[in-house]
Design a protein around this motif. Sequence first.
Motif, mmCIF file in Angstrom:
data_model
loop_
_atom_site.group_PDB
_atom_site.id
_atom_site.type_symbol
_atom_site.label_atom_id
_atom_site.label_comp_id
_atom_site.label_asym_id
_atom_site.label_seq_id
_atom_site.Cartn_x
_atom_site.Cartn_y
_atom_site.Cartn_z
ATOM 1 N N MET A 82 -4.404 -2.094 6.831
ATOM 2 C CA MET A 82 -3.855 -3.020 7.824
ATOM 3 C C MET A 82 -3.540 -4.376 7.200
ATOM 4 O O MET A 82 -2.546 -5.020 7.553
ATOM 5 C CB MET A 82 -4.840 -3.179 8.985
ATOM 6 N N GLY A 83 -4.390 -4.798 6.265
ATOM 7 C CA GLY A 83 -4.127 -6.062 5.594
ATOM 8 C C GLY A 83 -2.822 -6.032 4.816
ATOM 9 O O GLY A 83 -2.011 -6.963 4.901
ATOM 10 N N GLU A 84 -2.588 -4.949 4.083
ATOM 11 C CA GLU A 84 -1.370 -4.841 3.293
ATOM 12 C C GLU A 84 -0.143 -4.626 4.178
ATOM 13 O O GLU A 84 0.916 -5.239 3.944
ATOM 14 C CB GLU A 84 -1.492 -3.698 2.280
ATOM 15 N N ASP A 85 -0.266 -3.767 5.200
ATOM 16 C CA ASP A 85 0.867 -3.560 6.115
ATOM 17 C C ASP A 85 1.220 -4.851 6.840
ATOM 18 O O ASP A 85 2.397 -5.187 7.034
ATOM 19 C CB ASP A 85 0.528 -2.476 7.141
ATOM 20 N N GLY A 86 0.190 -5.592 7.251
ATOM 21 C CA GLY A 86 0.431 -6.864 7.927
ATOM 22 C C GLY A 86 1.086 -7.870 7.012
ATOM 23 O O GLY A 86 1.958 -8.650 7.439
ATOM 24 N N ARG A 87 0.696 -7.866 5.746
ATOM 25 C CA ARG A 87 1.279 -8.807 4.788
ATOM 26 C C ARG A 87 2.766 -8.510 4.587
ATOM 27 O O ARG A 87 3.599 -9.432 4.585
ATOM 28 C CB ARG A 87 0.538 -8.728 3.454
ATOM 29 N N GLN A 88 3.109 -7.254 4.420
ATOM 30 C CA GLN A 88 4.518 -6.902 4.239
ATOM 31 C C GLN A 88 5.347 -7.275 5.472
ATOM 32 O O GLN A 88 6.464 -7.790 5.349
ATOM 33 C CB GLN A 88 4.642 -5.404 3.944
ATOM 34 N N ARG A 89 4.798 -7.039 6.645
ATOM 35 C CA ARG A 89 5.498 -7.382 7.885
ATOM 36 C C ARG A 89 5.677 -8.893 7.995
ATOM 37 O O ARG A 89 6.751 -9.382 8.380
ATOM 38 C CB ARG A 89 4.731 -6.853 9.092
ATOM 39 N N ALA A 90 4.634 -9.645 7.654
ATOM 40 C CA ALA A 90 4.715 -11.107 7.741
ATOM 41 C C ALA A 90 5.723 -11.672 6.744
ATOM 42 O O ALA A 90 6.448 -12.626 7.060
ATOM 43 C CB ALA A 90 3.334 -11.712 7.509
ATOM 44 N N LEU A 91 5.782 -11.091 5.553
ATOM 45 C CA LEU A 91 6.758 -11.555 4.565
ATOM 46 C C LEU A 91 8.182 -11.314 5.044
ATOM 47 O O LEU A 91 9.092 -12.096 4.751
ATOM 48 C CB LEU A 91 6.528 -10.842 3.226
ATOM 49 N N GLU A 92 8.379 -10.246 5.784
ATOM 50 C CA GLU A 92 9.717 -9.922 6.293
ATOM 51 C C GLU A 92 10.103 -10.771 7.496
ATOM 52 O O GLU A 92 11.289 -11.039 7.711
ATOM 53 C CB GLU A 92 9.769 -8.445 6.695
ATOM 54 N N MET A 93 9.110 -11.237 8.282
ATOM 55 C CA MET A 93 9.416 -11.854 9.568
ATOM 56 C C MET A 93 9.028 -13.320 9.706
ATOM 57 O O MET A 93 9.647 -14.050 10.483
ATOM 58 C CB MET A 93 8.707 -11.075 10.690
ATOM 59 N N PHE A 94 8.013 -13.781 8.979
ATOM 60 C CA PHE A 94 7.404 -15.060 9.326
ATOM 61 C C PHE A 94 7.370 -16.090 8.197
ATOM 62 O O PHE A 94 6.577 -17.017 8.236
ATOM 63 C CB PHE A 94 5.974 -14.834 9.832
ATOM 64 N N THR A 95 8.208 -15.952 7.184
ATOM 65 C CA THR A 95 8.302 -16.978 6.149
ATOM 66 C C THR A 95 9.451 -17.936 6.484
ATOM 67 O O THR A 95 10.289 -17.644 7.342
ATOM 68 C CB THR A 95 8.550 -16.351 4.776
ATOM 69 N N VAL A 96 9.499 -19.063 5.800
ATOM 70 C CA VAL A 96 10.605 -20.011 5.999
ATOM 71 C C VAL A 96 11.926 -19.344 5.652
ATOM 72 O O VAL A 96 12.934 -19.533 6.345
ATOM 73 C CB VAL A 96 10.385 -21.281 5.150
ATOM 74 N N ALA A 97 11.923 -18.548 4.584
ATOM 75 C CA ALA A 97 13.153 -17.852 4.193
ATOM 76 C C ALA A 97 13.607 -16.888 5.283
ATOM 77 O O ALA A 97 14.801 -16.804 5.603
ATOM 78 C CB ALA A 97 12.923 -17.099 2.880
ATOM 79 N N ALA A 98 12.670 -16.163 5.879
ATOM 80 C CA ALA A 98 13.022 -15.228 6.954
ATOM 81 C C ALA A 98 13.565 -15.977 8.164
ATOM 82 O O ALA A 98 14.534 -15.542 8.799
ATOM 83 C CB ALA A 98 11.794 -14.398 7.339
ATOM 84 N N MET A 99 12.940 -17.104 8.485
ATOM 85 C CA MET A 99 13.387 -17.893 9.631
ATOM 86 C C MET A 99 14.817 -18.403 9.423
ATOM 87 O O MET A 99 15.669 -18.306 10.322
ATOM 88 C CB MET A 99 12.436 -19.068 9.863
ATOM 89 N N THR A 100 15.093 -18.935 8.239
ATOM 90 C CA THR A 100 16.434 -19.465 7.986
ATOM 91 C C THR A 100 17.470 -18.343 7.943
ATOM 92 O O THR A 100 18.611 -18.526 8.384
ATOM 93 C CB THR A 100 16.464 -20.262 6.673
ATOM 94 N N ASP A 101 17.072 -17.178 7.434
ATOM 95 C CA ASP A 101 18.001 -16.030 7.437
ATOM 96 C C ASP A 101 18.353 -15.634 8.864
ATOM 97 O O ASP A 101 19.511 -15.309 9.165
ATOM 98 C CB ASP A 101 17.369 -14.839 6.718
#
Length: 216
Positions: A182-201
């Motif tokens: 769950m930690g790793e799956d959550g990390r991958q999901r967060a990198l795709e959805m909740f970073t500054v780069a994702a927000m600007t995209d």
Amino acid sequence: ERVRVAYNGVDMRRFQSLPPPAEVRLSLQIPASAPLIGCVAHLSKKKGQEFLLRAAARLKDKYPDLHCLLIGEGEMTGELREMAFSLGIGERVHLLGFRSDVIQIINAMDILILPSIAKEGLGLALVEAALLGKPTIASDAPGIDEALKDGCSGILVPPGDPVRLAGALERLLLDPELRNRMGEDGRQRALEMFTVAAMTDQVEALYYELIDKGKT
């Protein structure tokens, strides 16, 4: 059909050069091998820390070395401290107040919990924990159910239900492989959805969509 959501982006620079979790635990006087859970939120009725304490108390005999961190300030500080002692877990509940090093502390936890009894804008601490590869448990409430994907990055439980919360907590404590997954799956999901780069995209894509519609 005219609504788009661009999620808050977390600045990943805050996650660089973190001290080892064992070092952070030592500074907090938490044994390196002890199960460590915590909540990062304003200490108030709405945030539901009382249900976290009641859930932890249900596990005190099975997990006598379980420690719980409450990070934040608020009007319920004294009440929560008294409740912890009345439940027989006062020595293992640590009210840390406001901490500027909250990312380091979350990184030292095994599980982060957000037991709110009302909706949240998002539940940013859940996103921060996910980016650190930590599994999470939180109330199944609006906003929270977007930050945490049930069965992927963690477990959603009914708000205000310490029995179900204790059950979810024990499930993760008993299964290190599940915590890691769950930690790793959550990390991958967060990198795709909740970073500054994702927000600007997301915002950029919306502008291009509007521009294309304007051309037609």
